[in-house]
Design an enzyme around this catalytic site. Sequence first.
Site, PDB file in Angstrom:
ATOM      1  N   PRO A   1       6.465  -0.955  13.486  1.00 56.20           N
ATOM      2  CA  PRO A   1       6.276  -2.365  13.827  1.00 56.20           C
ATOM      3  C   PRO A   1       7.528  -3.214  13.667  1.00 56.20           C
ATOM      4  O   PRO A   1       8.324  -3.015  12.755  1.00 56.20           O
ATOM      5  CB  PRO A   1       5.191  -2.821  12.846  1.00 56.20           C
ATOM      6  N   ASN A   2       7.646  -4.153  14.581  1.00 53.42           N
ATOM      7  CA  ASN A   2       8.716  -5.169  14.616  1.00 53.42           C
ATOM      8  C   ASN A   2      10.066  -4.619  15.071  1.00 53.42           C
ATOM      9  O   ASN A   2      10.996  -5.407  15.264  1.00 53.42           O
ATOM     10  CB  ASN A   2       8.868  -5.872  13.247  1.00 53.42           C
TER      11      ASN A   2
ATOM     12  N   ARG B   1      15.546 -10.088  15.608  1.00 58.00           N
ATOM     13  CA  ARG B   1      15.028 -10.154  14.237  1.00 58.00           C
ATOM     14  C   ARG B   1      16.153  -9.910  13.216  1.00 58.00           C
ATOM     15  O   ARG B   1      16.802  -8.862  13.267  1.00 58.00           O
ATOM     16  CB  ARG B   1      13.967  -9.055  14.096  1.00 58.00           C
TER      17      ARG B   1
ATOM     18  N   ASN C   1      11.443   5.947  12.242  1.00 55.70           N
ATOM     19  CA  ASN C   1      11.641   4.756  11.411  1.00 55.70           C
ATOM     20  C   ASN C   1      10.264   4.103  11.304  1.00 55.70           C
ATOM     21  O   ASN C   1       9.829   3.408  12.221  1.00 55.70           O
ATOM     22  CB  ASN C   1      12.649   3.804  12.050  1.00 55.70           C
TER      23      ASN C   1
ATOM     24  N   ALA D   1       7.726  -1.217   8.336  1.00 53.92           N
ATOM     25  CA  ALA D   1       6.948  -1.630   7.153  1.00 53.92           C
ATOM     26  C   ALA D   1       5.838  -0.639   6.794  1.00 53.92           C
ATOM     27  O   ALA D   1       5.396  -0.610   5.633  1.00 53.92           O
ATOM     28  CB  ALA D   1       6.378  -3.030   7.359  1.00 53.92           C
TER      29      ALA D   1
ATOM     30  N   GLU E   1      13.142  10.819   8.340  1.00 52.83           N
ATOM     31  CA  GLU E   1      12.845   9.388   8.158  1.00 52.83           C
ATOM     32  C   GLU E   1      14.170   8.614   8.204  1.00 52.83           C
ATOM     33  O   GLU E   1      15.131   9.017   7.546  1.00 52.83           O
ATOM     34  CB  GLU E   1      12.171   9.195   6.789  1.00 52.83           C
TER      35      GLU E   1
ATOM     36  N   ARG F   1      17.063  -3.959  -1.178  1.00 56.14           N
ATOM     37  CA  ARG F   1      16.410  -5.194  -0.717  1.00 56.14           C
ATOM     38  C   ARG F   1      15.252  -5.576  -1.651  1.00 56.14           C
ATOM     39  O   ARG F   1      15.299  -5.298  -2.832  1.00 56.14           O
ATOM     40  CB  ARG F   1      15.994  -5.018   0.743  1.00 56.14           C
TER      41      ARG F   1
HETATM   42  C1  DQA Z   1      13.246  -0.779   8.050  1.00 57.41           C
HETATM   43  C2  DQA Z   1      13.090  -1.250   6.594  1.00 57.41           C
HETATM   44  C3  DQA Z   1      11.665  -1.678   6.316  1.00 57.41           C
HETATM   45  O1  DQA Z   1      11.549  -2.146   4.978  1.00 57.41           O
HETATM   46  C4  DQA Z   1      11.270  -2.812   7.237  1.00 57.41           C
HETATM   47  O2  DQA Z   1       9.917  -3.151   7.042  1.00 57.41           O
HETATM   48  C5  DQA Z   1      11.560  -2.544   8.674  1.00 57.41           C
HETATM   49  C6  DQA Z   1      12.771  -1.824   9.031  1.00 57.41           C
HETATM   50  C7  DQA Z   1      14.716  -0.438   8.383  1.00 57.41           C
HETATM   51  O3  DQA Z   1      14.930   0.134   9.449  1.00 57.41           O
HETATM   52  O4  DQA Z   1      15.632  -0.778   7.632  1.00 57.41           O
HETATM   53  O5  DQA Z   1      10.853  -3.009   9.553  1.00 57.41           O
HETATM   54  O6  DQA Z   1      12.492   0.405   8.211  1.00 57.41           O
END
Ligand code: DQA
Length: 150
Positions: free
Chosen positions: A11-12, A19, A75, A78, A102, A111
């Site tokens: 997601p995202n 972003r 990847n 979240a 991964e 973070r």
């Molecule tokens: C992420 C790191 C995750 O914590 C985050 O929720 C993401 C991207 C990264 O590629 O650094 O969406 O997987």
Amino acid sequence: MSTKVVVVNGPNLGRLGVREPDVYGHQDLEALRRDCRDWGAELGLEVEVRQSNDEGEVISWMHQAVDEQTPVVMNPAAFTHYSYSLADAAAQVTDAGLPLMEVHISNPASREAFRRHSVISPVATGTITGMGFYGYRLALESVAHLLERS
Ligand code: DQA
């Protein structure tokens, strides 16, 4: 085992480039798709890059990878931090003897606290973090290496 590799983004990650560019860079998902295809071609791998915001869809892609004997670079975004159902699906990939690398673009360990735990890492073949898009290249190289060795 085929030389096809599926690169799955959670997601995202469809919002790459827009972003938090200070964290994830200025390049978008299309650029990542091109990079992965080019890197795959260099390594003799046919790479398909996918992205979904839908947990069920990502899980189905793991099942498909098992059924089609396709190594995975993922990847999980979240989902990394809480999705036991995706962890169970990812475990089926490695249980089938397929590589599952991964990848995280950022270094989640540096973070927020909630990003420091991955439910995917224990079932992944390996994890690459903090290397930007280049991490996908390292993951593809790892897959090529593992396939050569097997
Ligand atoms: C992420 C790191 C995750 O914590 C985050 O929720 C993401 C991207 C990264 O590629 O650094 O969406 O997987």
